[in-house]
Design an enzyme around this catalytic site. Sequence first.
Site, PDB file in Angstrom:
ATOM      1  N   HIS A  69       0.823  -1.130   0.072  1.00  0.00           N
ATOM      2  CA  HIS A  69       0.014   0.017   0.019  1.00  0.00           C
ATOM      3  C   HIS A  69       0.839   1.219   0.023  1.00  0.00           C
ATOM      4  O   HIS A  69       0.541   2.376   0.621  1.00  0.00           O
ATOM      5  CB  HIS A  69      -0.941  -0.073   1.365  1.00  0.00           C
ATOM      6  CG  HIS A  69      -2.086  -1.047   1.243  1.00  0.00           C
ATOM      7  ND1 HIS A  69      -2.430  -1.334   2.330  1.00  0.00           N
ATOM      8  CD2 HIS A  69      -2.357  -1.801   0.259  1.00  0.00           C
ATOM      9  CE1 HIS A  69      -3.305  -2.506   1.926  1.00  0.00           C
ATOM     10  NE2 HIS A  69      -3.619  -2.818   0.657  1.00  0.00           N
ATOM     11  N   HIS A  70       2.038   1.278  -0.446  1.00  0.00           N
ATOM     12  CA  HIS A  70       3.019   2.371  -0.384  1.00  0.00           C
ATOM     13  C   HIS A  70       2.544   3.200  -1.225  1.00  0.00           C
ATOM     14  O   HIS A  70       2.752   4.640  -1.376  1.00  0.00           O
ATOM     15  CB  HIS A  70       4.456   2.062  -0.623  1.00  0.00           C
ATOM     16  CG  HIS A  70       4.543   1.620  -2.078  1.00  0.00           C
ATOM     17  ND1 HIS A  70       4.492   0.339  -2.897  1.00  0.00           N
ATOM     18  CD2 HIS A  70       5.411   2.274  -3.102  1.00  0.00           C
ATOM     19  CE1 HIS A  70       4.820   0.419  -4.036  1.00  0.00           C
ATOM     20  NE2 HIS A  70       5.376   1.485  -4.257  1.00  0.00           N
ATOM     21  N   LYS A  99       7.461  -4.440 -10.158  1.00  0.00           N
ATOM     22  CA  LYS A  99       7.164  -3.953 -11.527  1.00  0.00           C
ATOM     23  C   LYS A  99       6.959  -2.717 -11.588  1.00  0.00           C
ATOM     24  O   LYS A  99       7.582  -1.803 -12.431  1.00  0.00           O
ATOM     25  CB  LYS A  99       6.411  -4.866 -12.344  1.00  0.00           C
ATOM     26  CG  LYS A  99       6.875  -6.322 -12.513  1.00  0.00           C
ATOM     27  CD  LYS A  99       5.380  -6.905 -13.456  1.00  0.00           C
ATOM     28  CE  LYS A  99       5.845  -8.320 -13.364  1.00  0.00           C
ATOM     29  NZ  LYS A  99       4.802  -9.194 -14.051  1.00  0.00           N
ATOM     30  N   LYS A 111      -2.770  -8.935  -6.936  1.00  0.00           N
ATOM     31  CA  LYS A 111      -2.961 -10.024  -7.802  1.00  0.00           C
ATOM     32  C   LYS A 111      -4.341 -10.571  -7.368  1.00  0.00           C
ATOM     33  O   LYS A 111      -4.622 -10.817  -6.260  1.00  0.00           O
ATOM     34  CB  LYS A 111      -2.028 -11.039  -8.075  1.00  0.00           C
ATOM     35  CG  LYS A 111      -1.959 -11.713  -9.337  1.00  0.00           C
ATOM     36  CD  LYS A 111      -1.291 -10.653 -10.423  1.00  0.00           C
ATOM     37  CE  LYS A 111      -1.272 -11.402 -11.666  1.00  0.00           C
ATOM     38  NZ  LYS A 111      -0.461 -10.556 -12.672  1.00  0.00           N
ATOM     39  N   SER A 367      -1.715  -0.497 -18.843  1.00  0.00           N
ATOM     40  CA  SER A 367      -2.892  -0.560 -18.058  1.00  0.00           C
ATOM     41  C   SER A 367      -3.031   1.013 -17.114  1.00  0.00           C
ATOM     42  O   SER A 367      -4.266   1.424 -16.942  1.00  0.00           O
ATOM     43  CB  SER A 367      -2.673  -1.688 -16.905  1.00  0.00           C
ATOM     44  OG  SER A 367      -3.040  -2.919 -17.379  1.00  0.00           O
TER      45      SER A 367
END
Length: 475
Positions: A69-70, A99, A111, A367
Amino acid sequence: MSKNQNKTGVYSFFNCIEKNFDKAARFISIEKGLLEQIKACNAVYRMHFPVKIGKEIKVIEAYRVQHSHHKLPCKGGIRYSIKVNQDEVMTLAALMTYKCAIVDVPFGGAKGGIKVDPQTISAENIEKITRRYTSELIKKNFIGPGIDVPAPDYGSGEREMSWIFDTFLSLRSGDVDALACVTGKPVSQGGVRGRKEATGLGVFYGIRELCHVKEDMSSVGLDVGLVGKKIIIQGLGNVGYHAATFFHEAGAIIIALAEREGAIYNEKGLNVSQVFLHLKNTGSILNFSDAKNIENTEKALELECDILIPAALENVIHKNNASRIKAKIVGEAANGPITPEADEILEKKGVIIVPDIYLNAGGVTVSYFEWLKNLSHVRYGRMEKKFSENMNAELLQVIETVCKKRISTEEKKIILRGAREIDLVRSGLEDTMINGFHKIRDIKKSSKIENMRTAAFVLAINKIIDSYEKLGIFP
């Protein structure tokens, strides 16, 4: 047996990532407890829900993992596979965090996974499962434009993302930014042009940039550039197919393509589009004209070549076959295709490994562009395309007047055309992959790190630390 292996001797996917993280941590001066916070998954949501399939009620197992949650929202695809498990989803979420950090995409990693075999379930039932999964995410606040934004992954695509968006909108009616709750949508529903080929094109840009660096090419005895490079690609799915197509168009020679059922080989090169057409018509790449069949797909990885691109499954290069890999460059288009033991063997052989946490980040990069498009409510190119065309027309008129020479109609079409959405998306992706490569390479040289993987992790961790410090979380 290594502590990173399970009882069957197979490496735990998550522990592989942790091992690579720990290697990188040796180059970072920060309190150990803070590194442990970065490494740990913030939230793991495991769910079971009933869905009526035919005359039976089936209980579906599914996951959504938010690794970090950075930065918010979290971002990551949803995998539809009977092999989905918590370890795999946690690992893929962690990879997404790193990534995103490497390519400067402001997301935390996430994910999802649904434990079903989409090949054996009707579209109607896949829709039921997808919509119920989405409603479960909404209940727990695990989805939203500023919270967590899913995307396609193995076994899912535009269709499933469309169902997710529709379900979200029905339960969050009136949300002006609802389109941004998921990416990988059809263009007609707010998707962005260029998303399908984004990961494969990112792989191409990353390897191409490496091949332009004379020092790196000299270290493995290769000439600069892609033209004439002999390439083997394992996996002809979305990523492998598009990567193979772009390499072929750039003048590289695709000498072998491998799939589950076997591989095909031609030293003089394969026509990728014709192979793909053969695959669609027959259901297999085998028995392609002018190519030799290789029954054992793993043997194709061991053929003589310049560049090997594993673009399908994890752990395909392991301690038992790494010593027989003859490629001088291995580009990880898939997630985790090389085990830690194989990594060490290849490194000792002097093989350049371009790591997955950088090389297959093209998908999340595009995205991000789709997410921005949805939040801005403006299609890329809409505001500047005509202006660019008018400016180009005026410039062309000046050139013709000064040079006293008329430019042909065909040449004018090329010069006058303004940037379309797909042009802007590809330009942004190319710039992102080039910058990411050189940042990794700079850290590798400045910190005297032996391989790109560790350097990539160092880059990612440093960026996450910087984000936490700006939030005032770290002392």
